[in-house]
Scaffold this active site. Structure first.
Site, PDB file in Angstrom:
ATOM      1  N   THR A 161     -15.963  -3.290 -10.748  1.00 52.47           N
ATOM      2  CA  THR A 161     -17.149  -2.606 -10.256  1.00 52.47           C
ATOM      3  C   THR A 161     -18.334  -2.887 -11.165  1.00 52.47           C
ATOM      4  O   THR A 161     -18.196  -2.970 -12.397  1.00 52.47           O
ATOM      5  CB  THR A 161     -16.925  -1.078 -10.177  1.00 52.47           C
ATOM      6  OG1 THR A 161     -18.168  -0.424  -9.898  1.00 52.47           O
ATOM      7  CG2 THR A 161     -16.373  -0.519 -11.477  1.00 52.47           C
ATOM      8  N   TYR A 216     -13.386   7.440 -13.112  1.00 46.43           N
ATOM      9  CA  TYR A 216     -13.059   6.272 -12.289  1.00 46.43           C
ATOM     10  C   TYR A 216     -13.583   4.993 -12.939  1.00 46.43           C
ATOM     11  O   TYR A 216     -12.843   4.012 -13.103  1.00 46.43           O
ATOM     12  CB  TYR A 216     -13.650   6.434 -10.891  1.00 46.43           C
ATOM     13  CG  TYR A 216     -13.902   5.117 -10.199  1.00 46.43           C
ATOM     14  CD1 TYR A 216     -12.847   4.356  -9.699  1.00 46.43           C
ATOM     15  CD2 TYR A 216     -15.196   4.609 -10.066  1.00 46.43           C
ATOM     16  CE1 TYR A 216     -13.078   3.129  -9.080  1.00 46.43           C
ATOM     17  CE2 TYR A 216     -15.432   3.394  -9.447  1.00 46.43           C
ATOM     18  CZ  TYR A 216     -14.373   2.655  -8.963  1.00 46.43           C
ATOM     19  OH  TYR A 216     -14.604   1.444  -8.366  1.00 46.43           O
ATOM     20  N   HIS A 217     -14.873   4.979 -13.309  1.00 46.07           N
ATOM     21  CA  HIS A 217     -15.449   3.770 -13.899  1.00 46.07           C
ATOM     22  C   HIS A 217     -14.767   3.424 -15.220  1.00 46.07           C
ATOM     23  O   HIS A 217     -14.584   2.254 -15.551  1.00 46.07           O
ATOM     24  CB  HIS A 217     -16.953   3.953 -14.102  1.00 46.07           C
ATOM     25  CG  HIS A 217     -17.743   3.985 -12.831  1.00 46.07           C
ATOM     26  ND1 HIS A 217     -18.199   5.164 -12.271  1.00 46.07           N
ATOM     27  CD2 HIS A 217     -18.131   3.002 -11.991  1.00 46.07           C
ATOM     28  CE1 HIS A 217     -18.848   4.899 -11.156  1.00 46.07           C
ATOM     29  NE2 HIS A 217     -18.826   3.591 -10.960  1.00 46.07           N
ATOM     30  N   LYS A 274     -11.701   1.438 -14.658  1.00 43.87           N
ATOM     31  CA  LYS A 274     -12.010   0.029 -14.386  1.00 43.87           C
ATOM     32  C   LYS A 274     -12.276  -0.743 -15.683  1.00 43.87           C
ATOM     33  O   LYS A 274     -11.904  -1.919 -15.812  1.00 43.87           O
ATOM     34  CB  LYS A 274     -13.228  -0.062 -13.464  1.00 43.87           C
ATOM     35  CG  LYS A 274     -12.974   0.427 -12.050  1.00 43.87           C
ATOM     36  CD  LYS A 274     -12.062  -0.513 -11.287  1.00 43.87           C
ATOM     37  CE  LYS A 274     -12.085  -0.234  -9.796  1.00 43.87           C
ATOM     38  NZ  LYS A 274     -11.259  -1.183  -9.032  1.00 43.87           N
ATOM     39  N   THR A 296     -29.862  12.669   1.911  1.00 38.47           N
ATOM     40  CA  THR A 296     -29.660  13.384   0.648  1.00 38.47           C
ATOM     41  C   THR A 296     -29.862  12.439  -0.540  1.00 38.47           C
ATOM     42  O   THR A 296     -28.936  11.741  -0.957  1.00 38.47           O
ATOM     43  CB  THR A 296     -28.256  14.003   0.601  1.00 38.47           C
ATOM     44  OG1 THR A 296     -27.285  12.971   0.877  1.00 38.47           O
ATOM     45  CG2 THR A 296     -28.120  15.105   1.640  1.00 38.47           C
ATOM     46  N   SER A 317     -18.056   7.621 -15.235  1.00 32.96           N
ATOM     47  CA  SER A 317     -17.117   8.574 -14.639  1.00 32.96           C
ATOM     48  C   SER A 317     -15.717   8.185 -15.084  1.00 32.96           C
ATOM     49  O   SER A 317     -15.497   7.088 -15.618  1.00 32.96           O
ATOM     50  CB  SER A 317     -17.195   8.572 -13.108  1.00 32.96           C
ATOM     51  OG  SER A 317     -16.608   7.387 -12.588  1.00 32.96           O
ATOM     52  N   ASP A 369       0.841  -1.194   0.000  1.00 33.32           N
ATOM     53  CA  ASP A 369       0.000   0.000   0.000  1.00 33.32           C
ATOM     54  C   ASP A 369       0.878   1.247   0.000  1.00 33.32           C
ATOM     55  O   ASP A 369       1.899   1.292   0.696  1.00 33.32           O
ATOM     56  CB  ASP A 369      -0.929   0.013   1.216  1.00 33.32           C
ATOM     57  CG  ASP A 369      -2.181   0.850   1.003  1.00 33.32           C
ATOM     58  OD1 ASP A 369      -2.044   2.061   0.747  1.00 33.32           O
ATOM     59  OD2 ASP A 369      -3.294   0.303   1.103  1.00 33.32           O
ATOM     60  N   GLN A 389     -17.826  -5.607  -8.243  1.00 35.54           N
ATOM     61  CA  GLN A 389     -18.474  -5.431  -6.947  1.00 35.54           C
ATOM     62  C   GLN A 389     -19.526  -4.328  -6.987  1.00 35.54           C
ATOM     63  O   GLN A 389     -19.360  -3.300  -7.630  1.00 35.54           O
ATOM     64  CB  GLN A 389     -17.423  -5.098  -5.889  1.00 35.54           C
ATOM     65  CG  GLN A 389     -17.984  -4.947  -4.484  1.00 35.54           C
ATOM     66  CD  GLN A 389     -16.903  -4.924  -3.419  1.00 35.54           C
ATOM     67  OE1 GLN A 389     -16.719  -5.893  -2.713  1.00 35.54           O
ATOM     68  NE2 GLN A 389     -16.193  -3.819  -3.311  1.00 35.54           N
TER      69      GLN A 389
END
Length: 482
Positions: A233, A270-271, A274, A342, A268, A120, A297
């Protein structure tokens, strides 16, 4: 009386270069340099630096804090022993083992008698400093965590601190630990973070895609039989108006039939990273014979596992802010402090969800039942589907039972996504391997709400409302105002 434990952390820093500077140079002024930030706070008795050619190998020997509440391992406890004493445990490298899913998984695998190493960069902690965020739960340093685990169970977890985008560092990790399986959580995992500004978008794609490429090359070069278990994801699929299959779909077109990778509709940066990862892994399985399992996931909730419950210093992080917090965790914290729930837009956004206890169970099942050489498996890793409105309703009812006044508000959706849509995703493969799900129940919601109430004094309500807009992302670096 302090007990002496030895923790060796291989910190490889290439000569004359901070391994984080290239990825983080666009926003490094927000906080001190990462390496300085982390080492400055560590409680070490000795810090030995040895020069070897063009590298510096930093060996850290640490003395623990007083362990006045040690719990010795007892027969019949939750600690598992190998049924075959002559068979060595599998060696599992958990990349990103200091994070939300990674820490829980590392402890779970160690408890199951796997030999575990954490790799890490600790950059997730840096993100909190950059953005003025904090976990709801107080979390100990990775060194304190590992020493406490050793004191409670007698089990050691090796630790390598460094950036997997630095291939030289990653190579040394592979050659030193020689993993039989690699569990890869080591990616920037927040869609909102990737949409803050250009520098975070670039960092997300560079960190995630290059890091995964390096892992693939390390397996090819040093551990060809190693099984890659990669956290993907469900967001790769988007929200198509047809059923979502597990990785592949059989299509008949113009009289011809083929089984193809399921279409991806990332939402996004991020996606998208992936999706790039999945394509790279699939290609290397085909070209190099790598064996890999891609765990797509769903949204994870909860904070407790059997292992993290053993001591407060093993406690996992729980994010409630609008950048890193997931929907159910955020709603429970909002209810606990009297903030309206929210709901973004119409609230019909439907996704797959799972308890963090099932995350660690799924990873273990994937390791115990590895892919074949050259096989790229895809498992959809979730247990139930909920819309945002359904989650808000469940939290409202659970909160009312505890005497909380829970209200819901609709806020303008900062994301670009369908707010009402069809959603039916298959998720049978892990169940067939033996997954026993922890389904969302009143008791679990009650536990999560009480947990949030326990730490409500740590909630910064300024972090609850969304501030990252998909449409307004720009090139100007966003900073945190004091």
């Amino acid at each position: 009386m302090a007990h002496l434990l030895s923790t060796s952390c291989s910190l490889k820093i290439t000569s004359g270069r901070n391994p984080y500077s290239k990825q983080l140079n666009d926003f490094s002024n927000a906080v001190p340099a990462f390496f300085s930030l982390k080492t400055r706070n560590l409680q070490f008795r000795s810090f030995v630096v040895q020069r070897r050619k063009r590298q510096r190998i930093c060996t850290i020997r640490a003395t623990t804090l007083p362990l006045d509440q040690e719990t010795p391992t007892q027969p019949g406890s939750i600690y598992h022993q190998n049924s075959n004493g002559s068979s060595p445990p599998k060696r599992v490298m958990v990349i990103g083992g200091d994070g939300y899913c990674g820490w829980a998984t590392a402890l779970h695998l160690s408890n199951k008698n796997y030999e575990v190493a954490i790799v890490d960069s600790l950059v997730r902690r840096l993100f909190d400093h950059q953005l003025g965020l904090d976990s709801l739960t107080p979390i100990s340093s990775i060194h304190t965590r590992i020493r406490r685990w050793k004191s409670l169970t007698g089990k050691s977890i090796q630790l390598y601190i460094g950036d997997i985008c630095d291939f030289e560092f990653l190579s040394e990790c592979f050659k030193s630990f020689e993993p039989d399986a690699v569990v890869h959580f080591g990616e920037q995992r927040s869609a909102p973070y990737s949409m803050i500004d250009r520098s975070r978008a670039v960092f997300t794609q560079h960190n995630n895609v290059i890091g995964t490429l390096n892992v693939l090359f390390a397996i090819k070069e040093f551990r060809e039989q190693c099984h890659l278990v990669k956290l993907g994801t469900m967001g790769e699929y988007g929200t198509p108006n047809i059923d979502i299959e597990e990785g592949y779909i059989t299509i008949t077109h113009n009289g011809r039939t083929d089984t193809l990778p399921y279409p991806k509709q990332a939402s996004s940066f991020y996606h998208l990273s992936k999706v790039h990862d999945s394509n790279n892994i699939a290609f290397t399985c085909k070209a190099w014979g790598i064996k890999a399992t891609d765990l797509n996931q769903g949204v994870v909730y909860g904070v407790k596992t059997d292992e993290t419950e053993m001591h407060e210093e093993l406690c996992n992080r729980l994010d409630y802010d609008a950048v890193f917090g997931t929907a159910l965790n955020r709603f429970c914290v909002q209810a606990a402090v009297g903030h309206p729930l929210t709901v973004y837009g119409k609230g019909g956004q439907t996704r797959g969800y799972l308890d963090i206890r099932d995350t660690v169970q799924c990873v273990e099942l994937a390791i115990a039942n590895p892919a074949q050489r050259g096989e790229f498996r895809v498992f959809n890793q979730f247990t139930e589907q909920f819309s945002v409105n359904e989650l808000a309703s469940l939290v409202t009812k659970a909160g009312e039972k505890l005497g909380l006044d829970v209200r819901t508000i609709s806020v303008p959706n900062p994301r670009v996504e369908a707010e009402e849509h069809y959603y039916n995703a298959k998720h049978t493969k892990l169940v067939e391997l033996g997954l026993k799900p922890h389904l969302l129940s009143d008791s679990l919601l009650d536990s999560l709400l009480n947990f949030a109430i326990k730490f409500d004094d740590r909630v910064d309500t300024k972090q609850i409302m969304p501030s990252v807009s998909w449409r307004k992302i720009g090139v100007k670096l966003k900073t945190v105002s004091a």
